[in-house]
Scaffold this active site. Structure first.
Site, mmCIF file in Angstrom:
data_model
loop_
_atom_site.group_PDB
_atom_site.id
_atom_site.type_symbol
_atom_site.label_atom_id
_atom_site.label_comp_id
_atom_site.label_asym_id
_atom_site.label_seq_id
_atom_site.Cartn_x
_atom_site.Cartn_y
_atom_site.Cartn_z
ATOM 1 N N GLY A 124 -4.989 -5.296 7.310
ATOM 2 C CA GLY A 124 -6.074 -4.179 7.397
ATOM 3 C C GLY A 124 -6.908 -4.544 8.371
ATOM 4 C CB THR A 174 -0.949 0.198 0.965
ATOM 5 O OG1 THR A 174 -1.681 -1.033 1.154
ATOM 6 C CG2 THR A 174 -1.734 1.292 1.848
ATOM 7 N N GLY A 188 -10.719 -2.828 3.170
ATOM 8 C CA GLY A 188 -9.913 -3.142 4.515
ATOM 9 C C GLY A 188 -9.290 -1.721 5.349
ATOM 10 N NE ARG A 228 -9.186 -6.965 3.153
ATOM 11 C CZ ARG A 228 -8.906 -6.332 3.922
ATOM 12 N NH1 ARG A 228 -8.011 -5.818 1.940
ATOM 13 N NH2 ARG A 228 -7.718 -6.492 4.217
ATOM 14 C CB THR A 286 1.384 0.081 5.005
ATOM 15 O OG1 THR A 286 1.484 -1.175 4.108
ATOM 16 C CG2 THR A 286 2.661 -0.061 5.615
HETATM 17 N N1 ASP Z 1 -3.764 -2.367 4.823
HETATM 18 C C1 ASP Z 1 -4.211 -2.886 3.410
HETATM 19 C C2 ASP Z 1 -5.364 -3.315 3.521
HETATM 20 O O1 ASP Z 1 -5.216 -4.040 4.092
HETATM 21 C C3 ASP Z 1 -3.078 -3.810 2.781
HETATM 22 C C4 ASP Z 1 -1.755 -3.087 2.464
HETATM 23 O O2 ASP Z 1 -0.761 -2.070 3.297
HETATM 24 O O3 ASP Z 1 -1.103 -2.948 1.432
HETATM 25 O O4 ASP Z 1 -5.874 -3.899 2.687
#
Ligand code: ASP
Length: 348
Positions: free
Chosen positions: A265, A211, A241, A239, A262
């Site tokens: 999530g 992310t 996050g 879904r 990040t």
């Molecule tokens: N936090 C993000 C999610 O759960 C994923 C990520 O940080 O890459 O969608």
């Protein structure tokens, strides 16, 4: 006696330099500022199993170059007296357009082979916010998040409705296959295979979240935070996050700090990480660094939540804690620039 001391120091130096998961304060936190800087900007490109032995020199150079280029875009805006909102938007657009990161081009795939993108932006001066979830055609989801913030009565728009709104706002849309990359497709195939053989944990061991996020403090003293993602590989059932959830993956308040997260999530939602940062500072009087360390290394770690965050406070203090082996990250303040991937920081 002296000799013993020297041996101990040498051993500890060797351990630290070989241990990319080391996350001491110096790794995760920029030196506290004696005087409030004119501006400050901090970015991340995702946390995960980012280890020197898993990445070629060429890949490492590409990530460093991209992080530096992103920081330069935001820094130039802030240096010229531009707003933190513009700096965050333009910096994230650059990261979204890079296939290296799991946001925009380069987003991960859902279990049924689509790319569904989420993004959010929050304004610390007004605590107004905009977020979008499940976009399939908007080229730069962070622009859609900003449009929700500025041109709608709502905070969170999702799916078809969010895309209709983005089109009405004149944002660029692209065919769904614009988001396709080979590496993300292969990651989906690996995740499916692991699931089918039932050997896979929820997250593959080589997981990189990817992310992107940015928090900026402008010369007017305003903080903006933004985050953009493709979510998690193999996600399903519509879904979302933490990224489009204000108070989880993103939060900003001029009187305390701005945050972008990040990681896994679901944990960031359950622990309301973005808002918890500002709450610890406001109610307990903690520094941005203390709040970040506590949440990432104590609360989330104890719960099994992998990931990290970037945050900066109203005085330009910056912290970037992560409980994964690495996190793509960097920050800039006048005369200062740091970019890091592993458990180390480097000036470049
Ligand atoms: N936090 C993000 C999610 O759960 C994923 C990520 O940080 O890459 O969608």
């Amino acid at each position: 006696m002296n000799r013993i001391l020297i041996v101990l120091m040498a051993l500890s130096a060797a351990f630290c330099s070989k241990n990319p998961t080391s996350d001491s304060d110096t790794v995760a936190t920029a030196e506290a500022v004696a005087e409030k800087p004119a501006y400050a900007i901090v970015i991340h490109g995702g946390a995960g199993t980012i280890l020197p032995e898993n990445i070629t020199g060429e890949q490492e150079a590409a990530y460093r170059e991209a992080l530096n280029a992103a920081l330069t875009i935001g820094e130039d805006i802030l240096k010229d007296g531009g707003s933190s909102r513009d700096a965050v938007e333009q910096t994230i657009i650059f990261l979204e357009n890079s296939p290296l990161f799991n946001a925009g081009k380069g987003a991960v795939f859902t279990s049924d082979g689509h790319n569904e993108l989420d993004a959010s932006m929050m304004d610390g001066a007004t605590r107004n916010a905009g977020a979008v979830g499940g976009l399939r055609h908007v080229k730069n989801p962070i622009q859609a998040a900003r449009a929700v913030l500025e041109h709608s009565k709502h905070v969170l728009l999702t799916g078809e409705g969010a895309e209709t709104f983005a089109r009405q706002q004149g944002l660029d849309t692209v065919p769904a296959d614009y988001f396709y990359t080979d590496s993300r497709w292969k990651a989906l195939e690996r995740a499916r295979a692991a699931e089918a053989s039932k050997t896979g944990a929820l997250l593959p061991v080589d997981y990189k979240y990817g992310t992107v996020g940015c928090v900026a403090l402008d010369q007017q003293g305003h903080i903006t935070a933004g985050t953009s993602t493709g979510g998690m590989t193999n996600k399903r059932f519509g879904r979302f996050g933490d990224v489009p959830v204000i108070g989880a993956g993103t939060y900003a308040d001029d009187s305390t700090c701005g945050v972008s997260c990040t990681g896994h999530g679901e944990y960031f939602i359950r622990y309301a990480v973005g808002h918890d940062m500002t709450a610890l500072m406001a109610y307990k009087g903690w520094s941005v660094e203390e709040a970040g360390q506590h949440i990432i290394h104590e609360k989330l770690k104890a719960a099994g939540g992998a990931g990290g965050l970037i945050a900066l406070d109203k005085n330009g203090n910056i912290t970037m804690p992560f409980n994964t082996p690495g996190m793509y990250r960097g920050y800039a303040r006048p005369g200062e620039r740091v970019v890091g991937l592993f458990g180390e920081t480097e000036n470049r």
